[in-house]
Motif scaffolding. Structure first.
Motif, PDB file in Angstrom:
ATOM      1  N   VAL A   1       0.842  -1.202   0.000  1.00 49.79           N
ATOM      2  CA  VAL A   1       0.000   0.000   0.000  1.00 49.79           C
ATOM      3  C   VAL A   1       0.872   1.246   0.000  1.00 49.79           C
ATOM      4  N   LEU A   2       1.897   1.237   0.852  1.00 45.51           N
ATOM      5  CA  LEU A   2       2.813   2.379   0.927  1.00 45.51           C
ATOM      6  C   LEU A   2       3.562   2.581  -0.387  1.00 45.51           C
ATOM      7  N   LYS A   3       4.002   1.493  -0.977  1.00 43.38           N
ATOM      8  CA  LYS A   3       4.738   1.569  -2.245  1.00 43.38           C
ATOM      9  C   LYS A   3       3.868   2.184  -3.333  1.00 43.38           C
ATOM     10  N   ARG A   4       2.590   1.793  -3.336  1.00 39.50           N
ATOM     11  CA  ARG A   4       1.657   2.324  -4.332  1.00 39.50           C
ATOM     12  C   ARG A   4       1.428   3.822  -4.112  1.00 39.50           C
ATOM     13  N   LEU A   5       1.283   4.212  -2.853  1.00 43.10           N
ATOM     14  CA  LEU A   5       1.060   5.628  -2.541  1.00 43.10           C
ATOM     15  C   LEU A   5       2.260   6.485  -2.955  1.00 43.10           C
ATOM     16  N   ILE A   6       3.468   5.957  -2.745  1.00 39.73           N
ATOM     17  CA  ILE A   6       4.683   6.702  -3.105  1.00 39.73           C
ATOM     18  C   ILE A   6       4.837   6.788  -4.623  1.00 39.73           C
ATOM     19  N   LYS A   7       4.602   5.659  -5.315  1.00 40.84           N
ATOM     20  CA  LYS A   7       4.833   5.621  -6.766  1.00 40.84           C
ATOM     21  C   LYS A   7       3.787   6.414  -7.543  1.00 40.84           C
ATOM     22  N   ASN A   8       2.580   6.513  -6.990  1.00 36.50           N
ATOM     23  CA  ASN A   8       1.491   7.168  -7.722  1.00 36.50           C
ATOM     24  C   ASN A   8       1.510   8.686  -7.625  1.00 36.50           C
ATOM     25  N   ARG A   9       2.373   9.234  -6.765  1.00 36.41           N
ATOM     26  CA  ARG A   9       2.418  10.684  -6.656  1.00 36.41           C
ATOM     27  C   ARG A   9       3.627  11.214  -7.418  1.00 36.41           C
TER      28      ARG A   9
ATOM     29  N   LYS B   1       5.569   2.618  10.200  1.00 40.41           N
ATOM     30  CA  LYS B   1       4.786   2.244   9.012  1.00 40.41           C
ATOM     31  C   LYS B   1       3.464   3.004   8.985  1.00 40.41           C
ATOM     32  N   TYR B   2       2.795   3.087  10.139  1.00 35.45           N
ATOM     33  CA  TYR B   2       1.523   3.804  10.208  1.00 35.45           C
ATOM     34  C   TYR B   2       1.735   5.321  10.153  1.00 35.45           C
ATOM     35  N   HIS B   3       2.840   5.777  10.723  1.00 31.04           N
ATOM     36  CA  HIS B   3       3.146   7.212  10.635  1.00 31.04           C
ATOM     37  C   HIS B   3       3.379   7.614   9.174  1.00 31.04           C
ATOM     38  N   LEU B   4       4.115   6.793   8.451  1.00 32.62           N
ATOM     39  CA  LEU B   4       4.375   7.069   7.039  1.00 32.62           C
ATOM     40  C   LEU B   4       3.079   7.051   6.239  1.00 32.62           C
TER      41      LEU B   4
ATOM     42  N   ARG C   1      -1.015   9.944   3.219  1.00 32.54           N
ATOM     43  CA  ARG C   1      -2.449  10.116   2.933  1.00 32.54           C
ATOM     44  C   ARG C   1      -2.931  11.503   3.338  1.00 32.54           C
ATOM     45  N   LYS C   2      -2.466  11.964   4.484  1.00 24.21           N
ATOM     46  CA  LYS C   2      -2.714  13.325   5.002  1.00 24.21           C
ATOM     47  C   LYS C   2      -4.144  13.604   5.441  1.00 24.21           C
ATOM     48  N   ARG C   3      -5.085  12.782   5.130  1.00 28.61           N
ATOM     49  CA  ARG C   3      -6.460  13.028   5.539  1.00 28.61           C
ATOM     50  C   ARG C   3      -6.781  12.253   6.811  1.00 28.61           C
TER      51      ARG C   3
END
Length: 465
Positions: A280-288, A450-453, A458-460
């Motif tokens: 999930v984190l990898k996807r969030l980083i790569k998609n921005r 991991k949850y902090h990242l 996500r920021k919301r």
């Protein structure tokens, strides 16, 4: 009371068994303390303070605040040394742990309860208080005199709401609303919902003066001009109970109050914990289309409040340095496990800057500086164009010495002196710089990070829907 609030209250109100256990533990600790105090013929009384004493505590949050109130003739310095030693000796068979605030106190664990044993002076008036802890017994008495059984439950709801939205606690890590402040808000407004109805209309420098210590709100604002929220301590008009509240915590509460009143939800009290994995984190980083940079260093062995104070100042200094270089910062944050590791996070628009920068010099009327600027850049190899005059200042187009953020941050000597002392020492000793998916190595090792990242990316807030 709304069904949601009734449901929450049923979950957070302590059970009879919890009340019985809390009283039993207090009696046990009190007996140990009084035995040693009598042995040394010390004039002191042992009292229960805090949320359990005021009956505004939440089920499962087992913290006892036991105060040893010494006769004021002993003085603060005696308390810090001899008084503290007497307390420590009293509970030596309970594996006491030494803690520090304004002065030392002792923590012991008894039947699942964290018991903080705090030395303070026994005073007749709150105005005599030299420290925060000296004032605490007056807070306890005041709150107990103002809260009915129904209002105590309203305080529980407000505390749980504050915890759910992440603004509960006056410690530096949170810079939010203390338990005492929650109690005063309920006393001032008359209940949980009434607090939110008033909060949604708050403006910066909101003033609450329950006991009308000040002749006007303007007078209170003048005295506490640097605070975003001003809640005059009913027992000490020279103190703002809300001094720790940051602009972000203040603002977050206003947003949450508006949203909750519009559409009440259990999410505000119990925000859903999403299942987060590294994919999930990898996807969030790569998609921005931005870049995430992590500075990783060791954690100094200092008290948490000192640590978070230094981390906040160091993060600000780090951002100032990066911004001065010309990088566009979208967001920044810092995380630590408070024992081994610190991670500074920066989200940047780009990792690299253009090779050239427009560099502004001094106003031309400041002659010594103006002449030095001309001397430096007229024949410099870094100068591409200029110097020229623009809006009364000298300007030059020049080559950048460093264009990549990793190169800039690796040049520790350029910014380390602006960091807080303990953080400076740690970074000089060890610094790793990770970018984008490289940061996932930390997320795999440290579950909390991991949850902090995830929240950083996500920021919301989970209750913003």
């Amino acid at each position: 009371m709304k069904d949601i609030e009734r449901e929450v209250l049923e979950r957070i109100k302590p059970s009879k068994e919890e009340y019985v256990r809390a009283q039993r533990i207090f009696d046990k600790v009190k007996e140990l303390l009084e035995r040693t105090l009598n042995l040394y013929n010390i004039d002191a009384t042992v009292e229960l303070e805090g949320s359990i004493a005021k009956d505004t505590w939440i089920s499962g949050e087992w913290d006892l605040d036991v105060f040893v109130l010494f006769n004021k003739h002993y003085g603060t310095e005696w308390i810090k040394t001899k008084g503290f030693k007497i307390i420590y000796e009293s509970v030596r068979n309970l594996n006491p742990e030494l803690r520090y605030a304004e002065h030392p106190y002792v923590r012991v664990k008894v039947e699942g309860f964290d018991v903080d044993i705090v030395p303070a002076l026994r005073l007749e008036r709150a105005s005599e208080a030299k420290t925060v802890v000296d004032r605490t017994p007056f807070h306890t008495r005041y709150v107990k005199s103002k809260l009915t059984s129904e209002l105590r439950d309203q305080v529980r709801l407000l505390k749980k709401f504050m915890k759910g939205i992440g603004v509960y606690g006056a410690e530096i890590k949170v810079r939010g609303f203390s338990g005492y402040l929650c109690e005063l808000l309920v006393i001032a407004y008359g209940g949980f919902r009434r607090v939110l109805e008033n909060v949604r209309l708050w403006k910066p420098r909101q003033v609450i003066d329950i006991e009308k210590h000040y002749r006007s709100l303007r007078e209170a604002v003048r005295k506490f001009r640097d605070n975003i929220l001003i809640v005059i301590d009913p027992v000490d008009p020279n103190r703002n109970v809300a001094a720790a509240v940051s602009l972000d915590s203040f603002s977050k509460l206003i947003v949450a109050a508006n949203l909750y009143l519009k559409k009440p939800s259990i999410k505000f009290f119990y925000p859903p914990v999403e299942s987060v994995d590294c994919m999930v984190l990898k996807r969030l980083i790569k998609n921005r289309k931005t870049s995430i940079v992590a500075l990783v260093t060791q954690c100094p062995s200092i008290p948490p409040d000192t640590l978070w104070g230094e981390l906040g100042k160091s993060l600000k200094a780090l951002c100032n340095y990066v911004a001065r270089l010309g990088f566009k910062i979208i967001d920044s944050s810092v995380w630590s496990d408070e024992s081994n590791i610190i991670v500074f996070l920066l989200e940047l628009l780009d990792l690299t800057l253009h090779d050239y920068e427009k560099h502004y010099g001094p106003p031309v009327h400041i002659q010594p500086n103006m002449l030095e600027f001309l001397k430096k850049y007229i024949n410099s190899e870094d100068t591409i164009a200029g110097p020229w005059v623009e809006n009364g200042r000298l300007v030059v187009l020049k080559k950048r010495r460093m264009c990549n953020i990793i190169e800039c941050l690796s040049n520790v000597e350029s910014y380390v002196q602006s960091l807080s002392p303990h953080i400076r020492e740690c970074i000089l000793n060890k610094l790793d710089i990770l970018v984008d998916i490289e940061i996932l190595t930390l997320a795999r090792k440290h579950n909390e990070f991991k949850y902090h990242l995830y929240r950083f990316l996500r920021k919301r807030e989970p209750w913003i829907t």
